[in-house]
Enzyme design. Sequence first.
Site, PDB file in Angstrom:
ATOM      1  N   ASP A 196      -5.829  10.899  31.755  1.00  0.00           N
ATOM      2  CA  ASP A 196      -4.756  10.802  32.687  1.00  0.00           C
ATOM      3  C   ASP A 196      -3.645  11.276  31.913  1.00  0.00           C
ATOM      4  OD1 ASP A 196      -2.722  10.007  34.991  1.00  0.00           O
ATOM      5  OD2 ASP A 196      -4.417   9.239  35.889  1.00  0.00           O
ATOM      6  N   HIS A 203       1.804   8.062  35.894  1.00  0.00           N
ATOM      7  CA  HIS A 203       0.768   8.123  36.693  1.00  0.00           C
ATOM      8  C   HIS A 203      -0.313   7.410  35.837  1.00  0.00           C
ATOM      9  CE1 HIS A 203      -3.006  10.109  38.470  1.00  0.00           C
ATOM     10  NE2 HIS A 203      -2.446   9.926  39.515  1.00  0.00           N
ATOM     11  N   SER A 212      -5.556   9.034  43.586  1.00  0.00           N
ATOM     12  CA  SER A 212      -5.543   8.543  42.022  1.00  0.00           C
ATOM     13  C   SER A 212      -5.433   7.056  41.988  1.00  0.00           C
ATOM     14  CB  SER A 212      -4.283   9.059  41.622  1.00  0.00           C
ATOM     15  OG  SER A 212      -4.260  10.598  41.499  1.00  0.00           O
TER      16      SER A 212
END
Length: 578
Positions: free
Chosen positions: A180, A238, A485
Amino acid sequence: MKRAVVIAFTFLVTATSAAAAKAGQPVAEAGRETEYVVLYKEGVNAADARGAIQAAGGRILKENGTVGLATVSTTDPGFTSLLRGSALIEGVARNRSVGGMPENAPMSDGAVRKALRAEAFEEPGTGERGTPSAVKRRKPAPQAEPLSELQWDMKQIGATVDGSYKYGQGDPEVLVAILDTGVDGSHPDIAPNFNRELSRNFTVDIPVDADGEEVDGPCEEEPDRSCEDPADVDEDGHGTHVASALAAPINGLGIAGVAPKVSIVNLRVGSDAGYFFLQPSVDALTYAADIGVDVANMSFYTDPWLSNCTGNPSDSPEERLEQTTIRSAMQRALDYAHARGVTLITAIGNQAVDLTKDYVDSSSPNFVRVPGEKPHSRTITPDCDIMPVEGNHVIRVSATGVSERKSFGSNYGDGSTDLAAPGGDTYDTPDNTRDTTRATLAAYPKALAVARGELNPDGTPNVARVVRDCDDAVCAYYQYDQGTSMASPRAAGVAALIVSEHGHQDREHGGKTLNPDVVEAMLKTTATRKDCPTPAAYTYTRHLPNGTTVTDTHLCEGNRFRNGFYGYGIVNALRAVR
């Protein structure tokens, strides 16, 4: 503990290389340094392939000998043409012009996420549910975390004190890789499970574009300002959210993840701006396989093409070659990882399209590698592949909202969707208006909250989507976010529980291991079956804060056993460990 394994990727310096294109297509300017990724044909001698690259004017910057992929730099505009006919080279794809960046990249993975986040969380001023400081810390029940009441997602999959936590919380010897934007290894609700020794950063930040416009921001790492962040940093947020949702520990602070005792390995492949390029993705996958990672979560697609086609008439011959190269190289890396025991789990994507049908992509290529290149509209057919999402050996996860409906932004498709998991849907409300708390809550780096002006001087949040929890002198921050996600790591957490419960001794790396095909079968058999809605053509209605009403209809095909919205069902942590 699994022992640390030192992996030596080959970093070679040789001559230099750049792009060639057909008439009417953007071409590399002579003297302008451009990067390519070059895929060797399987079985060839790597030294011979390097020689062909050198002869074509290329300088190798990085090489992954496991897959046969090299990042190459050149100033020769004829580089692609010179390599195209080589018996040693399978494919060539432009990576980027050094210092180059598009003015608009509306559908990069990072841009899609930001657009989804903006629609879900932009502060309307009044009337939004989930207001700042609405959360009051309570004394938790035994093993229940202080913010557990906000984790509707964990309740949906049975990851609670009275559910899976009672029977199995995972094993520290099970390694879960987060591919990520990075993981904040210092976050108080991540640090106890963070494996710093094995974590790596495979990316280099891009400070500015050719016009001096900021991309990832300045290179701040001292003392050399190298543009390469440490392997415990996340300047996007994220990856930290993903890691926390999967494996936040039960420690009396904030939240708990699906598998609160497994080990997190940060394998950073995404830039601060949300670009995931081929070489870092391939390098991270092969490294994960070589160190004995058990589960890898991949909540991204490989830039610059949303979907990679081999014969799309809207693309130039060079663009088709690029996409073929991306597909082949990523598949080699996926094959390598799967064969070495890595269960591969990915988010199905947030374009709100049926991947088994034709759809239009107007966003690719989303990163300008040569002057004059722009995204163009093209019809994507089912024979095109989003990578790694539609690669072989990959488990694709769609997102659900609090009511268990498929989230409005989630991709879908009968035969494309393998499983579903909670990813959030802020419009999954009785009146179809926005509610921040219908997204999912997980860890958030404090540094980002400060940089984005989301905290008051006393440290309390001033926006609805950020939550703080403090235990004595330690405070930690969390954010609401939504998308596939967020669904993918919740499924990956259940996979980690399965390896923890049913795995056997890994003789090569120590710890536990379990055949990925067995893990996938157990994920599917323990999932909660979920029928298509009635009617199967489900219409989403969203009353936006600006007064606009948006509707969109998605057709769910299939049956209770398997369908396009939920695949084989919603993952279930409790059933996986009992």
